[in-house]
Write an enzyme that holds these catalytic residues in place. Sequence first.
Site, PDB file in Angstrom:
ATOM      1  N   ARG A  83       0.885  -1.052  -0.255  1.00  0.00           N
ATOM      2  CA  ARG A  83       0.260  -0.103  -0.048  1.00  0.00           C
ATOM      3  C   ARG A  83       0.742   1.298   0.061  1.00  0.00           C
ATOM      4  NH1 ARG A  83      -4.338   0.600   4.583  1.00  0.00           N
ATOM      5  NH2 ARG A  83      -2.777   1.158   5.931  1.00  0.00           N
ATOM      6  N   LYS A 185      -2.503   6.714   0.945  1.00  0.00           N
ATOM      7  CA  LYS A 185      -2.294   7.092   2.438  1.00  0.00           C
ATOM      8  C   LYS A 185      -1.438   8.389   2.583  1.00  0.00           C
ATOM      9  CE  LYS A 185      -2.371   5.126   6.962  1.00  0.00           C
ATOM     10  NZ  LYS A 185      -3.639   5.417   7.349  1.00  0.00           N
ATOM     11  N   GLU A 221     -16.110   6.470   3.653  1.00  0.00           N
ATOM     12  CA  GLU A 221     -15.431   6.232   4.842  1.00  0.00           C
ATOM     13  C   GLU A 221     -16.137   6.586   5.936  1.00  0.00           C
ATOM     14  OE1 GLU A 221     -11.303   6.367   4.676  1.00  0.00           O
ATOM     15  OE2 GLU A 221     -10.917   5.404   3.046  1.00  0.00           O
TER      16      GLU A 221
END
Length: 341
Positions: A83, A185, A221
């Site tokens: 990720r 992220k 989210e």
Amino acid sequence: MDKNVNIDWSNLGFSYIKTDFRYISRWKDGKWDEGKLVEDNKITISEASTALHYGQQCFEGLKAYRTKNGKIQLFRPDKNAKRMNDSCRRILMPEIPEEKFIDACIKVVKANEAYVPPYGTGATLYIRPFIIGVGENIGVKPAPEYLFCVFCLPVGPYFKGGMTPVNFTVSEYDRAAPYGTGAAKVGGNYAGSLLPHELAAKKGFADCIYLDPMTHTKIEEVGAANFFGITKDNKFVTPKSPSILPSITKYSLMHIAKEYLGMEVEERDVFIDKLDEFKEAGACGTAAVITPIGGIEYKENFHVFHSETEVGPVTKKLYDTLYGIQFGDIDPPKGWIVEVK
């Protein structure tokens, strides 16, 4: 490690504690150096670093767990490495080889072994890898150099008095733009969430729910976590969207729901006006594993799922299974656990 640290494990929160060592590696002239452990927790960088001006940085979060027999283990660090590289590609930073990422995490945990909380306390060692663009560069372009760092700190159990449902409100703000950086992220996503979170907290909610930025009709989210719901016919459902951060906890729960609990699993659109299809709901992520959702406020309506005070039975079973795997009490799927030796 023989060192004794004076920490009250049962009263740990989620706040910064300086541990003894952290890892640092520099990317320069097209390659990463070997990297090393250092004691200093301060970084000196140029005032013209892209991380400061143009947000060229990303980070990860994972944990080390102490098992009943005293071993220390990491949970799926390869997924964090992957990720992080996805994030790096999105904002034009050099990727970190997976072996280097995992090796850095292991080195930091071993060097700070005295800070890994004892089994049974519910506390863990939180690991924070990050990459920042540094060097002298004032133009809007990728940095000439990068730092990859990993530090760690002990954190307490998320739920001090047992797992309790919390309530959320739907935000009018967007967490990410369509085709933006929602799946990476990167710090900018979190900076943009500070105001909506504060507004939700002022209204008495734990955090806010973000809808899809294109149509504002679908759940994306829950604060900084992923959403899931359990339908009345016992399916595990979670939103699918290119602007959701792919939670390692969520994909682990999907596997557990299917392989351990025998449930059907669906990754699909979750419409905000169809909440009554779910008997239970939760938010999932590294910090809490699962935060049960009591209810969601949307426009003038407040929808309650299983209960505002009690955790639903399926949510509890999912939590207990994943928690058991992470702490070594339940046999893990192949490749999920990396022992720190």
